[in-house]
Design a protein around this motif. Structure first.
Motif, PDB file in Angstrom:
ATOM      1  N   UNK A  40      20.747  49.665  10.128  1.00 46.97           N
ATOM      2  CA  UNK A  40      20.247  50.975   9.723  1.00 46.97           C
ATOM      3  C   UNK A  40      19.463  50.854   8.407  1.00 46.97           C
ATOM      4  N   UNK A  41      18.851  51.919   7.978  1.00 45.44           N
ATOM      5  CA  UNK A  41      17.961  51.883   6.811  1.00 45.44           C
ATOM      6  C   UNK A  41      18.672  51.461   5.529  1.00 45.44           C
ATOM      7  N   UNK A  42      19.964  51.788   5.404  1.00 45.86           N
ATOM      8  CA  UNK A  42      20.683  51.442   4.177  1.00 45.86           C
ATOM      9  C   UNK A  42      20.822  49.931   3.991  1.00 45.86           C
ATOM     10  N   UNK A  43      20.738  49.156   5.079  1.00 41.10           N
ATOM     11  CA  UNK A  43      20.864  47.712   4.983  1.00 41.10           C
ATOM     12  C   UNK A  43      19.541  46.996   5.216  1.00 41.10           C
ATOM     13  N   UNK A  44      18.429  47.709   5.214  1.00 44.84           N
ATOM     14  CA  UNK A  44      17.135  47.057   5.316  1.00 44.84           C
ATOM     15  C   UNK A  44      16.265  47.526   6.451  1.00 44.84           C
ATOM     16  N   UNK A  45      16.842  48.213   7.428  1.00 46.62           N
ATOM     17  CA  UNK A  45      16.048  48.713   8.546  1.00 46.62           C
ATOM     18  C   UNK A  45      15.292  47.607   9.262  1.00 46.62           C
ATOM     19  N   UNK A  46      13.989  47.823   9.489  1.00 51.67           N
ATOM     20  CA  UNK A  46      13.210  46.819  10.215  1.00 51.67           C
ATOM     21  C   UNK A  46      12.838  45.624   9.336  1.00 51.67           C
ATOM     22  N   UNK A  47      13.202  45.657   8.060  1.00 52.26           N
ATOM     23  CA  UNK A  47      12.950  44.519   7.171  1.00 52.26           C
ATOM     24  C   UNK A  47      14.093  43.519   7.147  1.00 52.26           C
ATOM     25  N   UNK A  48      15.089  43.717   8.018  1.00 50.06           N
ATOM     26  CA  UNK A  48      16.232  42.811   8.106  1.00 50.06           C
ATOM     27  C   UNK A  48      16.642  42.676   9.568  1.00 50.06           C
ATOM     28  N   UNK A  49      17.340  41.609   9.877  1.00 50.49           N
ATOM     29  CA  UNK A  49      17.800  41.360  11.245  1.00 50.49           C
ATOM     30  C   UNK A  49      19.229  40.855  11.184  1.00 50.49           C
ATOM     31  N   UNK A  50      20.141  41.484  11.944  1.00 54.55           N
ATOM     32  CA  UNK A  50      21.481  40.940  12.062  1.00 54.55           C
ATOM     33  C   UNK A  50      21.549  40.059  13.290  1.00 54.55           C
ATOM     34  N   UNK A  51      22.372  39.022  13.229  1.00 52.03           N
ATOM     35  CA  UNK A  51      22.474  38.073  14.330  1.00 52.03           C
ATOM     36  C   UNK A  51      23.952  37.754  14.545  1.00 52.03           C
ATOM     37  N   UNK A  52      24.358  37.696  15.797  1.00 47.37           N
ATOM     38  CA  UNK A  52      25.719  37.303  16.152  1.00 47.37           C
ATOM     39  C   UNK A  52      25.710  35.815  16.479  1.00 47.37           C
ATOM     40  N   UNK A  53      26.613  35.081  15.845  1.00 44.60           N
ATOM     41  CA  UNK A  53      26.725  33.632  16.077  1.00 44.60           C
ATOM     42  C   UNK A  53      27.650  33.409  17.260  1.00 44.60           C
TER      43      UNK A  53
END
Length: 194
Positions: A180-193
């Motif tokens: 979501x926007x509070x954690x960076x929005x489209x400027x960040x990507x979360x990844x599951x290992x």
């Protein structure tokens, strides 16, 4: 005698037991173990020597010992041991929860890396070492901050597509998405290992 009297008697008994325990703990403890107690091997050797002195054979003693019976419960415990079923159930529940995709998607990232200001090659090498370290540490979800490309020279962002390619090519990385926007929005990507 009513219930109140029974409770009073029980309370008095508890007090007496506590007093007796205190008095017993005040007396010094004495060890009854011999100073140089023989080892089990020495005991067995003495037993064999005693049998020979009595004129009995070791085989006769073995037959006599074989006739002795053992408690079935004790035999089972010796053979199979004791397992903590509550602990095993908790571990199973934790594993199942970690394997649940929805739980992994909603959990907070356990580690993050910021790639702002790096070139494509620098970002790739840092990302490789970061992911390997996270795998070694047993983490399940990471956050890669790559920015939206506002300061990139040229028209297209550099790091966002590079991160997407990296995730697709690395066999240890699974599903991904944008927070979501509070954690960076489209400027960040979360990844599951995996």
């Amino acid at each position: 005698m009513d219930f109140g009297d029974i409770l009073n008697q029980w309370g008095d008994m508890q007090k007496n037991e506590k007093k007796a325990a205190k008095e017993k703990s005040k007396t010094p403890q004495i060890s009854h173990k011999m100073a140089n107690a023989p080892t089990p091997e020495e005991k067995a050797a003495r037993k064999r020597a005693k049998l020979i002195a009595e004129g009995r054979t070791y085989e006769a003693q073995m037959e006599e010992d074989a006739k002795k019976t053992i408690n079935p419960m004790e035999l089972w415990l010796r053979r199979y041991g004791v397992t903590d079923k509550d602990k095993a159930a908790d571990e199973y529940a934790e594993r199942a929860k970690m394997e649940s995709r929805e739980y992994l998607r909603t959990m907070r990232p356990e580690a993050r890396i910021d790639l702002h200001g790096l070139t494509r090659d620098e970002a790739w090498s840092r990302l490789t070492s970061f992911v390997n370290d996270c795998i070694r540490r047993g983490l399940k979800k990471i956050l890669i901050i790559h920015g939206k490309g506002n300061h990139s020279h040229g028209s297209d962002p550099v790091l966002g597509p590079m991160v997407k390619t990296f995730i697709e090519q690395n066999k240890n990385l699974g599903s991904s998405g944008h927070p979501d926007r509070s954690m960076g929005g489209s400027g960040a990507t979360w990844v599951i290992i995996k």
